[in-house]
Design an enzyme around this catalytic site. Structure first.
Site, mmCIF file in Angstrom:
data_model
loop_
_atom_site.group_PDB
_atom_site.id
_atom_site.type_symbol
_atom_site.label_atom_id
_atom_site.label_comp_id
_atom_site.label_asym_id
_atom_site.label_seq_id
_atom_site.Cartn_x
_atom_site.Cartn_y
_atom_site.Cartn_z
ATOM 1 N N GLN A 18 15.264 44.995 31.920
ATOM 2 C CA GLN A 18 16.234 45.805 31.191
ATOM 3 C C GLN A 18 15.919 45.962 29.705
ATOM 4 O OE1 GLN A 18 19.686 43.592 33.236
ATOM 5 N NE2 GLN A 18 20.515 45.643 32.954
ATOM 6 N N HIS A 119 15.493 37.901 37.990
ATOM 7 C CA HIS A 119 16.529 38.896 37.710
ATOM 8 C C HIS A 119 15.997 40.256 38.171
ATOM 9 C CE1 HIS A 119 20.282 39.631 35.052
ATOM 10 N NE2 HIS A 119 20.046 40.759 35.713
ATOM 11 N N ASN A 163 19.448 35.382 39.866
ATOM 12 C CA ASN A 163 20.603 36.076 39.324
ATOM 13 C C ASN A 163 21.217 36.966 40.406
ATOM 14 O OD1 ASN A 163 22.304 37.095 36.963
ATOM 15 N ND2 ASN A 163 21.479 39.013 37.775
ATOM 16 N N GLU A 164 22.400 36.596 40.856
ATOM 17 C CA GLU A 164 23.210 37.455 41.719
ATOM 18 C C GLU A 164 22.562 37.818 43.052
ATOM 19 O OE1 GLU A 164 24.287 40.853 39.288
ATOM 20 O OE2 GLU A 164 25.781 39.691 38.230
ATOM 21 N N TYR A 299 32.742 40.318 35.775
ATOM 22 C CA TYR A 299 33.011 41.603 35.134
ATOM 23 C C TYR A 299 34.425 42.100 35.404
ATOM 24 C CZ TYR A 299 28.205 41.803 33.738
ATOM 25 O OH TYR A 299 27.014 41.514 33.137
ATOM 26 N N GLU A 357 27.249 35.638 32.471
ATOM 27 C CA GLU A 357 27.397 37.029 32.020
ATOM 28 C C GLU A 357 28.867 37.396 32.023
ATOM 29 O OE1 GLU A 357 25.214 40.048 34.215
ATOM 30 O OE2 GLU A 357 23.430 38.771 34.269
ATOM 31 N N TRP A 404 27.247 39.414 28.058
ATOM 32 C CA TRP A 404 26.316 40.439 28.502
ATOM 33 C C TRP A 404 26.630 41.699 27.728
ATOM 34 C CZ3 TRP A 404 21.969 40.409 31.289
ATOM 35 C CH2 TRP A 404 21.392 41.665 31.537
ATOM 36 N N GLU A 411 20.379 50.091 32.229
ATOM 37 C CA GLU A 411 21.424 49.649 33.152
ATOM 38 C C GLU A 411 21.099 50.116 34.586
ATOM 39 O OE1 GLU A 411 23.697 47.444 33.139
ATOM 40 O OE2 GLU A 411 24.694 48.026 34.984
ATOM 41 N N TRP A 412 19.960 49.667 35.083
ATOM 42 C CA TRP A 412 19.556 49.865 36.469
ATOM 43 C C TRP A 412 19.730 51.310 36.935
ATOM 44 C CZ3 TRP A 412 16.610 45.895 36.969
ATOM 45 C CH2 TRP A 412 16.973 44.658 36.437
#
Ligand code: GBH
Length: 456
Positions: A18, A119, A163-164, A299, A357, A404, A411-412
């Site tokens: 990113q 990530h 990550n996630e 989030y 995050e 974050w 952003e992907w």
């Protein structure tokens, strides 16, 4: 003043693809995000991470920003394709050197490195050999963990494996919104399993290579809350929570995969049989390898309304989604962060928790005065820091908070259309401007606390 515990680890988080750019520099191999971004229709603004924030060469300036904010720690990820361009085997010394210099400079600035191994930037060659649904990818990950922890383990003691895993498996192999873009439920479940097993195996390797290692995993947890007290909404919430949160939490803490979710998958025809044939003997023990902390990315919450009965037959809604949403359309609801943390503490006793995050997208542009008055992000940050402080007051062992993100970045699937940074990035010039939220965060860190009137 809401005071935070002494030694509370204040930081910001980023990830390699990113922010780094320089994707073809110094021997870096291709990653699945290079390939995916180059595929028409995948990225909203047709962009990619080849330039991003040019962090690969501007990192001294970025460390300077963090030093100015007074941060105690910096969570960043290592690009696997820089270390092992072919996924395994040959080590690319230039890639290792980059992170080694970064770590040395961080330590020199009094900022502790907090490293994420994965990530999302899988070496493309490994995807070509089957990607995360293939167990061999997990073995390659453990090899990578070994190589990089031998190189940095004398200076880095905090490590996050993945990550996630929900995002990696669901978005990457389930609905195809992320690289590598597959849409296949059984691939998705197999990918999630390889990720979790490789996490457990990497924990052992990291412990062996790093003195005083603190090792954990980061999960993206989205608490589900029923729209009404109806049994149908309760069931929709169970279903959501099962696939999103419990699928990862339960095996991590030794309870195996949740049976109710498996049955739902079979009933919905997503998988043919409840026998998850990708599970091999010993896997569940490996996944449950003891960790030192849990990383939580938070989030928003999800409010669940059943679609199994018509709206007019369901109980009237008692829980509403608030109108204040971020540019991602995610609801702003700090109280659900407190509820989530208290629930995790009670249910799983995960030891220390780090918010690895938390943040929001708003595209506030610089004003005539040269500053970026990101009023909504300031509000979001205050609200969530107050929520953390509430959780600590209720007995949650919260050890740190990472905003974050340091910078606006790639952003992907949204490309550069969403801005999550505490620091504004002008992509044309690469100029960085700390937003008002960065100024607020700097005050919070300096005071190790949040002014009560700031929390309102
Ligand atoms: C993180 O993932 C990533 O780690 C990071 O790289 C990324 O830049 C950042 O978030 C911002 O997107 O619609 O209310 O149900 C975020 C994972 C999963 C968070 C889906 C929001 C849906 C919330 N996201 N989730 S909701």
């Amino acid at each position: 003043m809401r005071q935070f515990p002494p030694d509370f680890l204040w930081g910001v988080a980023t990830s390699a693809y990113q922010i780094e750019g320089a994707t073809r520099v110094d021997g870096r191999g291709e990653s699945i995000w290079d390939r995916f971004s180059a595929t028409p229709g995948k990225i909203q603004d047709k962009s990619d991470g080849s330039v991003a924030c040019e962090h690969y060469r501007r990192w001294p300036e970025d460390i300077e920003l963090m030093r100015w904010m007074g941060l105690k720690s910096y969570r960043f990820s290592i690009a696997w394709p820089r270390i092992l361009p072919e996924g395994r085997g040959r080590v690319n010394a230039a890639g290792v050197d980059f992170y080694s210099r970064l770590v040395d400079s961080l330590l020199g600035a009094g900022i502790e490195p907090f490293v994420t191994l994965y990530h999302w930037d899988l070496p493309q060659v490994l995807e070509d050999q089957g990607g995360w649904p293939a167990r061999a990818t997990g073995d390659a990950f453990v090899e990578y963990a070994d190589v990089i922890s031998r190189a940095l383990g004398d200076r880095v003691n905090r490590w996050i494996t993945h990550n996630e895993p929900w995002c990696i498996s669901y978005l990457g192999y389930g609905n195809g919104e992320h690289a590598p873009g597959h849409k296949d439920w059984s691939k998705m479940l197999a990918a999630a399993h390889t990720l979790m097993v490789s996490h457990g195996n990497a924990v052992k390797v990291l412990r062996a290579n790093v003195k005083n290692a603190e090792v954990g995993i980061t999960l993206n947890l989205t608490p589900g809350e029923p729209a009404s007290p109806s049994p149908e909404d309760a069931d929709a919430t169970r279903d959501f929570d099962g696939g999103f949160n419990r699928w990862f939490l339960e095996p991590l803490y030794g309870r195996g995969y949740p049976q109710d979710v498996i049955e739902d998958h079979v009933k919905a025809g997503r998988i043919a049989s409840p026998n998850l044939d990708f599970i091999q003997p010993g896997d569940l023990e490996t996944i449950a390898a003891p960790t030192d902390f849990l990383g939580v990315n938070f989030y928003s919450r999800a409010v669940l309304r059943s679609n199994r009965i018509p709206e007019e037959q369901n109980a009237p809604r008692t829980v509403f989604v608030r109108p204040d949403k971020t540019d991602m359309d995610w609801e702003v609801c700090p109280a659900s962060l407190t509820r989530l943390l208290v629930h995790l503490e009670k249910e799983y006793k995960p030891g220390p928790i780090y918010i690895t995050e938390n943040g929001c997208a708003y595209s506030t542009t610089p004003s005539a005065d040269g500053r970026v008055h990101d009023v909504q992000r300031v509000e979001y940050l205050r609200g969530h820091l107050a929520a953390c402080s509430d959780a600590i007051a209720q007995g949650v062992k919260l050890a740190g908070y990472f905003a974050w993100s340091l910078l606006d970045n790639f952003e992907w699937a949204y490309g550069y259309t969403k801005r999550f940074g505490l620091v504004w990035v002008d992509y044309a010039t690469q100029q960085r401007i700390p937003k008002d939220s960065a100024h607020l965060y700097r005050d919070v860190v300096a005071q190790n606390g949040l002014d009560v009137e700031q929390a309102a």
